[in-house]
Design an enzyme around this catalytic site. Structure first.
Site, PDB file in Angstrom:
ATOM      1  CG  ASP A  93      79.485  31.012 -16.955  1.00 12.85           C
ATOM      2  OD1 ASP A  93      79.202  31.966 -17.683  1.00 12.85           O
ATOM      3  OD2 ASP A  93      78.639  30.192 -16.531  1.00 12.85           O
ATOM      4  N   GLY A  95      79.889  27.140 -19.202  1.00 12.26           N
ATOM      5  CA  GLY A  95      80.230  26.905 -20.601  1.00 12.26           C
ATOM      6  C   GLY A  95      79.091  27.036 -21.589  1.00 12.26           C
ATOM      7  CG  PHE A  97      76.373  32.977 -21.777  1.00 14.72           C
ATOM      8  CD1 PHE A  97      77.487  33.763 -22.037  1.00 14.72           C
ATOM      9  CD2 PHE A  97      75.116  33.525 -21.964  1.00 14.72           C
ATOM     10  CE1 PHE A  97      77.346  35.069 -22.469  1.00 14.72           C
ATOM     11  CE2 PHE A  97      74.965  34.836 -22.391  1.00 14.72           C
ATOM     12  CZ  PHE A  97      76.084  35.604 -22.640  1.00 14.72           C
ATOM     13  CG  ASP A 147      72.862  28.610 -17.763  1.00 15.11           C
ATOM     14  OD1 ASP A 147      74.020  28.291 -18.126  1.00 15.11           O
ATOM     15  OD2 ASP A 147      72.535  29.796 -17.582  1.00 15.11           O
ATOM     16  CG  ASP A 268      80.770  37.902 -14.610  1.00 12.24           C
ATOM     17  OD1 ASP A 268      79.604  37.511 -14.415  1.00 12.24           O
ATOM     18  OD2 ASP A 268      81.319  37.943 -15.730  1.00 12.24           O
TER      19      ASP A 268
HETATM   20  C1  LIG Z   1      78.145  43.794 -20.774  1.00 10.19           C
HETATM   21  C2  LIG Z   1      79.210  43.406 -21.799  1.00 10.19           C
HETATM   22  C3  LIG Z   1      80.364  44.405 -21.896  1.00 10.19           C
HETATM   23  O1  LIG Z   1      79.745  42.135 -21.465  1.00 10.19           O
HETATM   24  C4  LIG Z   1      80.040  41.495 -22.687  1.00 10.19           C
HETATM   25  C5  LIG Z   1      79.081  42.075 -23.697  1.00 10.19           C
HETATM   26  C6  LIG Z   1      77.900  41.184 -23.963  1.00 10.19           C
HETATM   27  O2  LIG Z   1      77.501  40.625 -22.713  1.00 10.19           O
HETATM   28  C7  LIG Z   1      78.426  39.711 -22.160  1.00 10.19           C
HETATM   29  C8  LIG Z   1      78.210  39.725 -20.674  1.00 10.19           C
HETATM   30  N1  LIG Z   1      76.850  39.311 -20.400  1.00 10.19           N
HETATM   31  C9  LIG Z   1      76.576  38.100 -19.901  1.00 10.19           C
HETATM   32  N2  LIG Z   1      75.322  37.652 -19.691  1.00 10.19           N
HETATM   33  C10 LIG Z   1      75.428  36.393 -19.255  1.00 10.19           C
HETATM   34  C11 LIG Z   1      74.440  35.443 -18.970  1.00 10.19           C
HETATM   35  C12 LIG Z   1      74.834  34.147 -18.577  1.00 10.19           C
HETATM   36  C13 LIG Z   1      73.865  33.105 -18.340  1.00 10.19           C
HETATM   37  O3  LIG Z   1      72.630  33.286 -18.453  1.00 10.19           O
HETATM   38  N3  LIG Z   1      74.319  31.873 -18.008  1.00 10.19           N
HETATM   39  C14 LIG Z   1      75.649  31.605 -17.868  1.00 10.19           C
HETATM   40  N4  LIG Z   1      76.041  30.370 -17.518  1.00 10.19           N
HETATM   41  N5  LIG Z   1      76.591  32.560 -18.068  1.00 10.19           N
HETATM   42  C15 LIG Z   1      76.204  33.829 -18.443  1.00 10.19           C
HETATM   43  C16 LIG Z   1      77.189  34.810 -18.710  1.00 10.19           C
HETATM   44  C17 LIG Z   1      76.792  36.076 -19.135  1.00 10.19           C
HETATM   45  N6  LIG Z   1      77.505  37.189 -19.541  1.00 10.19           N
HETATM   46  O4  LIG Z   1      78.257  38.397 -22.666  1.00 10.19           O
HETATM   47  C18 LIG Z   1      79.343  38.146 -23.556  1.00 10.19           C
HETATM   48  C19 LIG Z   1      78.738  37.832 -24.905  1.00 10.19           C
HETATM   49  C20 LIG Z   1      80.243  37.068 -22.966  1.00 10.19           C
HETATM   50  O5  LIG Z   1      80.107  39.337 -23.643  1.00 10.19           O
HETATM   51  C21 LIG Z   1      79.842  40.038 -22.478  1.00 10.19           C
HETATM   52  O6  LIG Z   1      78.574  43.283 -23.075  1.00 10.19           O
END
Ligand SMILES: CC1(C)O[C@@H]2[C@@H](CO[C@@]3(CNc4nc5cc6c(=O)[nH]c(N)nc6cc5[nH]4)OC(C)(C)O[C@@H]23)O1
Length: 374
Positions: A93, A95, A97, A147, A268
């Site tokens: 990824d 970075g 986010f 992004d 993922d």
């Molecule tokens: C689902 C679950 C358990 O996953 C946990 C916690 C909160 O959600 C997560 C997972 N969701 C998630 N959405 C994303 C969106 C993007 C994005 O728009 N751009 C880029 N470059 N990378 C992304 C990575 C992402 N990861 O995000 C963090 C805050 C990393 O913790 C994860 O709930």
């Protein structure tokens, strides 16, 4: 862009498809689940055990690795595959986010994002160009554009601002990625919040820039599953049929089934690994919170049909004991059990799509969760 990493589709069932992403480091069977290996390790797992669960590819993070041990250091040591002893494909990824969800005192300007490390407070700047350089130094097989992902819910004008910034950063990421090289792919990331028109505009603009694959970002940030599925349905028709679609950060087993049914190829999520470390396991009969006293005398295996021996050969009572005692083996075993469950779920979906019985597979899987005596 030529297909540095090509998707071959073997079969379809409605909008769902099964196939493989062919890469020089190995094929990625799709629909695919990528275990999260944020800081060059899938937490509590040896790489050979990650592979044994059925994983073809793992995810790692620019943000964490740039802070420690440093991208240049990993490059000097032979790159991320050698560093973490994972010879198969790695997706990194970009970075942005993680900066927004983890770093302190971060400030987005047009050029990139300035932030303080959550580890030691040191000041850093991450731009699309630096993100591409870091991912190249790591040796990623699939790189992600830089992004900006908005927190939901947010006003439409905020989603539009971040979507347009992400498109500008997509152009810069692509320019910095450089010319095609076999086995190195760059994916664009569709943004736009929950605004249908913004999502479609973002998808069309990215397709016009011609990426090797397309991620749907901005989801799995607390929105209802219905909003996530509506966004997938809005975006997928505007993405090329023969390029991979990657839904970032998703999700629960049901999220995966509902999303792959709508044409998503790659996922993922930290859920299986994070839940395992906290004593929660996924099984064919639903989730078990092994901290619960009801398992204290339960001599049954966690999941007799699992491909993981840890799920077949040990009792729920034993794992409850280990979890309550804070034993390290609990984290290792329950992480493996959960990753095996996610990989078994994907393998079942791939077979079902191949045989044109995906809806029946989803129905019987969900019935198992509902009726199973978890
Ligand atoms: C689902 C679950 C358990 O996953 C946990 C916690 C909160 O959600 C997560 C997972 N969701 C998630 N959405 C994303 C969106 C993007 C994005 O728009 N751009 C880029 N470059 N990378 C992304 C990575 C992402 N990861 O995000 C963090 C805050 C990393 O913790 C994860 O709930």
């Amino acid at each position: 862009m030529t297909d540095a990493i090509a998707l071959t589709i073997h079969a379809r069932d409605g909008a769902a498809r099964t196939g493989a992403l062919l890469t020089p480091r190995g094929d990625i069977r799709t629909p695919a689940f990528m275990p999260v290996g944020t800081a060059a390790t899938v937490k509590a797992m040896r790489p050979e055990d990650v592979r044994a669960t059925g994983a073809d590819i793992v995810l790692s993070n620019t943000y964490h690795l740039m802070l420690a041990p440093g991208a240049e250091r990993i490059a000097r040591l032979g790159g991320l595959h050698r560093f973490m002893n994972w010879p198969r494909p790695i997706l990194t990824d970009s970075g942005g986010f993680q900066v927004m969800s983890l770093a302190k005192l971060r400030k987005i300007n047009g050029n990139g994002v300035i932030f303080q490390s959550h580890i030691d407070g040191s000041r850093h700047e991450l731009t699309p160009e630096r993100s591409m350089e870091i991912q190249r130094l790591l040796g990623a097989d699939i790189q992600m554009q830089m992004d900006e992902c908005v927190k939901l819910p947010c006003p439409p004008e905020e989603a539009e601002r971040a979507m347009r910034l992400s498109l500008r950063w997509a152009e810069r990421s692509k320019a910095a990625f450089g010319d095609d090289q076999p086995g190195r792919a760059l994916f664009g990331i569709v943004q736009g919040g929950v605004e249908r028109t913004l999502r479609i505009e973002s998808a069309r603009a990215l397709v016009g820039m011609d990426f090797h694959g397309y991620a749907i970002g901005g989801l799995a940030v607390g929105e209802p599953q219905a909003d996530m599925l509506a966004t997938i349905e809005a975006v997928i028709p505007h993405l090329p049929d023969t390029k991979p679609r990657y839904l970032m950060g998703v999700g629960t087993p049901d999220d995966l089934l509902q999303s792959l049914r709508r044409g998503v190829d790659m996922f993922d999520c930290v859920m299986p690994t994070r839940a395992g470390r906290h004593g929660m396991v996924f099984t064919r009969a639903g989730r078990l919170n092994l901290r619960n006293a009801r398992f204290a005398d339960d001599s049954r295996p966690v999941d007799p049909l699992s491909t993981s021996a840890m799920a077949r050969d040990y009792s729920r009572a034993y794992f409850r004991h280990l979890v309550k005692a804070g034993e390290i083996l609990a984290m290792m075993a329950l992480t493996e059990i959960n990753l095996a469950y996610y990989q078994d779920l994907m393998a079942g979906a791939r077979s079902a799509i191949g045989e044109g019985r995906l809806d029946a597979y989803i129905e019987e899987t969900r019935r198992g969760w509902a009726e199973g005596e978890a």
